[in-house]
Scaffold this active site. Structure first.
Site, PDB file in Angstrom:
ATOM      1  N   HIS A 179      29.197   7.728  25.365  1.00  0.00           N
ATOM      2  CA  HIS A 179      28.093   8.424  25.935  1.00  0.00           C
ATOM      3  C   HIS A 179      27.788   7.793  27.100  1.00  0.00           C
ATOM      4  O   HIS A 179      27.358   6.695  27.206  1.00  0.00           O
ATOM      5  CB  HIS A 179      26.902   8.195  24.789  1.00  0.00           C
ATOM      6  N   CYS A 228      16.134   8.750  30.100  1.00  0.00           N
ATOM      7  CA  CYS A 228      15.518   7.887  29.117  1.00  0.00           C
ATOM      8  C   CYS A 228      14.084   7.319  29.439  1.00  0.00           C
ATOM      9  O   CYS A 228      14.118   6.788  30.472  1.00  0.00           O
ATOM     10  CB  CYS A 228      16.401   6.732  28.406  1.00  0.00           C
TER      11      CYS A 228
HETATM   12 ZN    ZN Z   1      21.788   8.574  26.623  1.00  0.00          ZN
END
Ligand code: ZN
Length: 296
Positions: A203, A236
């Site tokens: 990821h 994020c």
């Molecule tokens: Zn992420």
């Protein structure tokens, strides 16, 4: 063949200030499925006060189409997240912690050790409830607060998670700090420790422009599972200046150009990315949709 886990509806949207309606999220998911995406990280079972974009997790899951080939995953960071998840028909749980202490304290309000102690029984219970469980180790390639995250710590947590029942581990580069050499070394260390066949996903975020280079390094090291986000949505809320995930349609284009299958239709993904821009109301990071601007 590449297995894509589309994380736009979760990792992508959770960093967007504009809150989309449940209907818009379900519409996005339908478009992704129509383009051939078979695994979608659709929701997150986190405190809605902390991540308001994910407040309608249960509602989204109630309205998405249920088809045999499509797996829906939800993010879980704690026991309370598990309890919510088990009341839904979500197929897979992505059990997350950050391997860096400082990051995990900010993201989950727990030390790494506290999170491991809480999540090991959570994994066991999720498996017992018939869910497929992926352990996601955030900041696996570096932490914006602590810098380097020791590889032996990542391997130790992966070991604890797999012993608890995780069927797969995803190593996440939460703030886009990885480089291709590091990716290769990390994947090889993982394979050496857990065996060639041990399921591993990657990821990446494109924060420093190395997203696709890191995907390619992972591919060359033998990984076939990658997370990505339509239009390059993502980030994020707890990571300073983290930008989007690796962009799904850009990654698909790279693999298709290399004659490596992904099971998806690039044109439909690009159309979905264009549509996404109209829903979010600003330019997004994906490159392929800019090439195809006239079709948007
Ligand atoms: Zn992420």
């Amino acid at each position: 063949m590449i297995q894509i886990c589309e994380v736009g509806p979760r990792d992508g949207l959770q960093n967007e200030k504009k809150i989309l309606s449940t209907e818009q999220k379900v519409d996005l998911i339908k478009r992704l499925i129509d383009a051939g995406i078979q695994k979608i990280e659709a929701v997150s079972f986190v405190n809605p006060k902390v991540v308001p974009q994910m407040a309608d997790a249960e509602e989204v899951l109630r309205h998405v189409p249920r088809t045999e080939n499509v797996t829906y995953a939800g993010l879980v960071l704690s026991r309370s997240g598990l309890e919510r998840a088990l009341k839904t028909d979500v197929d897979a749980l992505h059990i997350v912690l950050a391997a860096s202490n400082e990051f995990n304290l900010r993201n989950a309000r727990r030390s790494v050790e506290q999170s491991v102690n809480e999540l090991v029984p959570v994994i066991t219970e999720a498996v017992a409830a018939g869910k497929s469980v992926v352990g996601v180790l955030g900041t696996s390639f570096g932490c914006p607060f602590e810098g380097e995250v020791p590889l032996d710590r990542i391997l130790r947590i992966a070991d604890q998670f797999m012993n608890a029942g995780c069927q797969e581990i995803t190593l996440a580069d939460t703030t886009g700090m990885a480089n291709p050499k590091q990716v290769k070394d990390t994947v090889l260390a993982f394979k050496q420790t857990f065996g060639e066949q041990s399921p591993l996903g990657l990821h990446f975020h494109n924060t420093r422009g190395l997203g696709l280079a890191n995907v390619f390094a992972g591919y060359e090291a033998g990984v076939r599972r990658f997370d990505s986000s339509i239009a390059g949505l993502g980030g994020c809320p707890f990571a300073p200046k983290a930008v989007g995930n690796v962009c799904t349609e850009d990654m698909v284009n790279m693999f298709h150009q290399m004659e490596i299958g992904t099971g998806t239709q690039l044109e439909k993904l690009i159309n979905t990315a264009c549509w996404m821009e109209t829903q979010i109301g600003r330019r997004l990071d994906g490159m392929m949709m800019k090439v195809h601007e006239s079709s948007c």
